[in-house]
Structure formats: structure tokens, C-alpha cells
Design an enzyme around this catalytic site. Structure first.
Site, PDB file in Angstrom:
ATOM      1  N   GLU A   1       0.931  -1.127   0.034  1.00 56.40           N
ATOM      2  CA  GLU A   1       0.007   0.042  -0.015  1.00 56.40           C
ATOM      3  C   GLU A   1       0.964   1.295  -0.082  1.00 56.40           C
ATOM      4  OE1 GLU A   1      -2.276   2.361   3.569  1.00 56.40           O
ATOM      5  OE2 GLU A   1      -2.396   0.338   3.486  1.00 56.40           O
TER       6      GLU A   1
ATOM      7  N   LYS B   1     -10.319  -2.835   8.069  1.00 58.34           N
ATOM      8  CA  LYS B   1      -9.001  -2.497   8.548  1.00 58.34           C
ATOM      9  C   LYS B   1      -9.268  -2.106   9.873  1.00 58.34           C
ATOM     10  CE  LYS B   1      -5.556   1.473   8.398  1.00 58.34           C
ATOM     11  NZ  LYS B   1      -5.222   2.670   7.559  1.00 58.34           N
TER      12      LYS B   1
END
Length: 195
Positions: A29, A114
Site C-alpha cells: 500500500e 482495517k
């Protein structure tokens, strides 16, 4: 394992991505708080190819998402609840902490949660969440070191997001050999091996 790259020097951020991929870190990411993040994503996509799991993090709006997808992100990661991301047709890891936020994220089309910031509840909190949410894929992020990574995975996390304990100073121009050593160690931890 989800590596989080966040730095102040675009060239250093970009040179951090390839060694992570070469060391077997499957998902990377690039945070949108990274300097010139969209260029980093675009160039990393060109270098890693179309099949690499290269995502954009710190996506806080549909506008952020549109720009990240245009740059080549294959998944989106948010720090909190964000509307309008389901229209992009790619996986979304939506940030949530409480049971109410988890339900809201799922209703907004999150593919995974998340669990952020993970450091607040730790692996024990994830274990408690597994009872009411047995089918939800959780990815704890925030304060995840090597031992915590193993503990989260043992308690049912599908992955863990790791930033500075893995990337260190590489995204700011630091030592790539040390980055590779940390990546190898985290990969072993994620596989359940002794580093």
C-alpha cells in the site's frame, strides 16, 4: 502481510516498493499522504506489472479513490468510514474500530475491515470481535510489530498491515538491505516460522 509505504521523498518511496515485492510481501500500500503518492503508484504499477497487489492507502473520499484507481491502485484502504467507494469495482479495506463502525463499513460495501488503530485493542480485542463477526475479514493496522503480527494472525486476522516496523527509514532514503532483512523476517513470522 500488507506493507505500508509512507515517506517524504517520492524516489525513495518508489525504490522501497520493488524490494518489498521481491522479498515476497504480497500486498503493498502506498499511502496518499506520501509525497507525490499518485506518481509513486503509477510508476510502481508500471514496474510491478498489472497483477501486483498495489493499493492506495489513506483514501478519505471518493475523489481520492478515483485518482488512486486512475493511477493504478488495485485496492483501496481507508483510515475511517468513507462513502462512495463501491463504485470502483476493486476491493476496499475500510477503517473501523468499534462494532458499530464495523457494521457501518460492511453496509458501505467494505470487502474487509482495517481494524484501526490496532494498537488500541491489540490481539485480544480482535479475538473478542471474532465471536459476533466470525465471517468478517479483519486486517489489523497500527502498532503492529512482528510478535503482534503473529498474535493477530493466530486470532483470525486474514492479514496484518505493517508500516514503520517493516519499512523503517527506507521510504525516506534509508538502507534497502535492512528493509529486505525486515521483510524476510516478517514473511517468516506471517508463515508461522521462527525468524
Amino acid at each position: 502481510m500488507l506493507a505500508i509505504v509512507r515517506g517524504k521523498v517520492p524516489a525513495a518511496d518508489l525504490r522501497t516498493v520493488r524490494p518489498l515485492a521481491e522479498e515476497g510481501i504480497a500486498a503493498i500500500e502506498v499511502s496518499l499522504t506520501t509525497a507525490d503518492a499518485l506518481t509513486v503508484i503509477r510508476q510502481a504499477r508500471a514496474g510491478l506489472g498489472p497483477d501486483a497487489l498495489l493499493g492506495a492507502g489513506t483514501v478519505r473520499s471518493a475523489t481520492d479513490a478515483a485518482r488512486a484507481v486512475d493511477a493504478g491502485a488495485s485496492y483501496l484502504v481507508t483510515p475511517a468510514l468513507v462513502d462512495g467507494l463501491e463504485t470502483y469495482g476493486i476491493p476496499v479495506l475500510m477503517g473501523a474500530l468499534t462494532p458499530t463502525e464495523i457494521e457501518t463499513a460492511l453496509a458501505r460495501g467494505a470487502d474487509a475491515i482495517k481494524l484501526f488503530p490496532g494498537i488500541l485493542g491489540g490481539p485480544g480485542y480482535l479475538r473478542a470481535l471474532r465471536d459476533p463477526f466470525p465471517e468478517v475479514p479483519f486486517v489489523p493496522v497500527g502498532g503492529v510489530g512482528a510478535q503482534a503480527a503473529r498474535d493477530y494472525l493466530d486470532r483470525g486476522a486474514v492479514a496484518v498491515g505493517v508500516g514503520s516496523p517493516l519499512v523503517g527509514d527506507a521510504a525516506d532514503g534509508g538502507d534497502l538491505d535492512r528493509l529486505c532483512a525486515r521483510a524476510a523476517m516478517f514473511r517468516k513470522v506471517a508463515a508461522g516460522e521462527t525468524p
